[in-house]
Design a protein around this motif. Structure first.
Motif, PDB file in Angstrom:
ATOM      1  N   SER A  49       0.839  -1.194   0.000  1.00  0.00           N
ATOM      2  CA  SER A  49       0.000   0.000   0.000  1.00  0.00           C
ATOM      3  C   SER A  49       0.872   1.241   0.000  1.00  0.00           C
ATOM      4  CB  SER A  49      -0.911   0.007   1.232  1.00  0.00           C
ATOM      5  OG  SER A  49      -1.705   1.176   1.252  1.00  0.00           O
ATOM      6  N   LEU A  50       0.651   2.115  -0.990  1.00  0.00           N
ATOM      7  CA  LEU A  50       1.409   3.364  -1.119  1.00  0.00           C
ATOM      8  C   LEU A  50       0.439   4.537  -1.068  1.00  0.00           C
ATOM      9  CD1 LEU A  50       3.736   2.291  -4.073  1.00  0.00           C
ATOM     10  CD2 LEU A  50       4.245   2.206  -1.631  1.00  0.00           C
ATOM     11  N   GLY A  51      -0.331   4.624   0.002  1.00  0.00           N
ATOM     12  CA  GLY A  51      -1.370   5.641   0.089  1.00  0.00           C
ATOM     13  C   GLY A  51      -2.509   5.295  -0.845  1.00  0.00           C
ATOM     14  N   ALA A  52      -2.902   6.256  -1.683  1.00  0.00           N
ATOM     15  CA  ALA A  52      -3.997   6.012  -2.630  1.00  0.00           C
ATOM     16  C   ALA A  52      -3.565   5.094  -3.761  1.00  0.00           C
ATOM     17  CB  ALA A  52      -4.496   7.336  -3.199  1.00  0.00           C
ATOM     18  N   LEU A 188       6.518   7.355  -1.185  1.00  0.00           N
ATOM     19  CA  LEU A 188       6.780   6.469  -2.319  1.00  0.00           C
ATOM     20  C   LEU A 188       5.594   6.450  -3.284  1.00  0.00           C
ATOM     21  CD1 LEU A 188       8.644   3.381  -0.825  1.00  0.00           C
ATOM     22  CD2 LEU A 188       9.454   4.912  -2.619  1.00  0.00           C
ATOM     23  N   GLY A 189       4.398   6.583  -2.727  1.00  0.00           N
ATOM     24  CA  GLY A 189       3.216   6.650  -3.589  1.00  0.00           C
ATOM     25  C   GLY A 189       3.272   7.845  -4.515  1.00  0.00           C
ATOM     26  N   ASP A 190       3.702   9.008  -3.983  1.00  0.00           N
ATOM     27  CA  ASP A 190       3.819  10.216  -4.802  1.00  0.00           C
ATOM     28  C   ASP A 190       4.862  10.018  -5.901  1.00  0.00           C
ATOM     29  OD1 ASP A 190       1.942  11.502  -3.253  1.00  0.00           O
ATOM     30  OD2 ASP A 190       3.422  12.523  -1.984  1.00  0.00           O
ATOM     31  N   VAL A 191       6.021   9.454  -5.530  1.00  0.00           N
ATOM     32  CA  VAL A 191       7.083   9.234  -6.512  1.00  0.00           C
ATOM     33  C   VAL A 191       6.631   8.246  -7.585  1.00  0.00           C
ATOM     34  CG1 VAL A 191       9.408   8.313  -6.848  1.00  0.00           C
ATOM     35  CG2 VAL A 191       8.922   9.760  -4.867  1.00  0.00           C
ATOM     36  N   THR A 192       5.978   7.162  -7.147  1.00  0.00           N
ATOM     37  CA  THR A 192       5.513   6.130  -8.078  1.00  0.00           C
ATOM     38  C   THR A 192       4.488   6.705  -9.052  1.00  0.00           C
ATOM     39  OG1 THR A 192       5.886   4.417  -6.413  1.00  0.00           O
ATOM     40  CG2 THR A 192       4.429   3.861  -8.253  1.00  0.00           C
ATOM     41  N   ARG A 193       3.557   7.485  -8.539  1.00  0.00           N
ATOM     42  CA  ARG A 193       2.543   8.090  -9.400  1.00  0.00           C
ATOM     43  C   ARG A 193       3.178   9.054 -10.400  1.00  0.00           C
ATOM     44  NH1 ARG A 193      -0.406   9.430  -5.668  1.00  0.00           N
ATOM     45  NH2 ARG A 193       0.211  11.607  -5.401  1.00  0.00           N
TER      46      ARG A 193
END
Length: 330
Positions: A49-52, A188-193
């Protein structure tokens, strides 16, 4: 940061495929799954899970996956699903587009339209398919929907450029997720997105729609990957890195200043981390310490020894000895 692992091996054989169908549907929306051999079905799934944003790794035998108009009306999470196929093969169809995917291909599909996917055994790899799936909320993907939808059900390359950066990133997140702090997920979610958006923008010829922040994060990630891949090169330096990425040395230093760690400090830290790992690796116990240093870009044994002691409070020899690794005289 937690990793949730699902594995049909933990269940009685007669319940495995039904459980798999329910688990997949809970993640990507109601989906009809069928297989020729439900009694012999074996599959596993690891979810990060990476946030949203959500990242999953799936291992599965050949099967048919269908998301029909009726199932979409039943429930639609309104996501784009980006798949990186690591092994096996897959045929996909959506929005009157068809593609044959092989290991190394990216593919994009949306939960909001009928979809058909068939996992197949690759001719060179007859085993189960393995894929990394990135779940991206449609509202968070800041690209024109019309351009993004042109990429649906196409084989998108990951061998070079931004595709390689994204593929490397996704695999790294999965591999390191269990060792990351809980608060790392959102970042990490922000970077991945951002990386996924940049990749899709490149494929859709829509890079002009990327935000300045997304461009900055993408450039930093490309710089990180370049440094990581070239730590063994003694010539790795800020001017060499800047020239390779067609930016000024001043801009390079400015980007790293936001991290509170200079470019040269980053290179030295990562080299020392690699040396530390090699010194503790039993399979490398016969490798002299100066050779360990040399293989990660240190050309002066004395400078390496001082830098290592400053970082770890021990000499390389003491570090190796403290962990019980057999020594060899340099």
């Amino acid at each position: 940061m937690g990793v949730t692992v699902y594995d049909t091996a933990d269940l009685p054989p007669e319940h495995r495929f039904e459980w798999w169908r329910e688990t997949v549907s809970n993640g990507a929306g109601p989906t009809r799954l069928t297989t020729d051999r439900p009694a012999d079905f074996n599959g596993s799934m690891s979810v990060v899970s990476l946030g949203a944003t959500r990242l999953a790794v799936l291992d599965f035998p050949p099967l048919l996956s269908e998301r029909t108009a009726r199932l979409i009306r039943q429930s639609d999470p309104e996501t784009y699903e980006m798949t990186l196929l690591l092994s096996g093969g897959m045929n996909v169809s959506q929005s009157r587009q068809d593609a044959r995917l092989r290991a190394g291909d990216f593919n994009l599909w949306t939960s909001s339209r009928p979809y058909v996917g068939r996992g197949t055994s690759d001719g060179d790899d007859p085993g189960p398919s393995r894929a990394v799936v990135l779940h991206l909320p449609r509202a968070d993907l800041l690209l024109p929907e019309a351009r993004t939808d042109r990429l649906i059900a196409r084989a998108l390359p990951s061998a070079t450029g931004i595709g390689a950066v994204l593929a490397h990133h996704l695999v790294s997140v999965v591999q390191e997720a269990a060792f990351l702090a809980e608060g790392d997920g959102e970042r990490l979610g922000d970077v991945t997105r951002d990386l996924a958006t940049a990749f899709l923008a490149h494929c859709a010829s829509a890079t002009d729609r990327l935000t300045p922040e997304s461009r900055r994060r993408l450039l930093l990630r490309r710089l990180d990957l370049f440094i990581e891949d070239n730590l063994s090169d003694p010539g790795l330096s800020p001017p060499a890195i800047a020239a390779r990425h067609h930016i000024s040395v001043r801009l390079l230093h400015k980007l790293f200043a936001e991290r509170k760690e200079a470019v040269a400090e980053t290179i030295r830290r990562r080299r020392l981390e690699r040396c530390s790992a090699d010194l503790l690796d039993p399979t490398l116990s016969a490798l002299p310490i100066h050779a360990v240093a040399s293989r990660w870009g240190f050309t002066d044994a004395a400078i390496f020894s001082r830098a290592f002691r400053n970082a770890y409070g021990l000499s390389p020899r003491e570090h190796r000895h403290r962990h019980g690794v057999r020594l060899r005289t340099c």
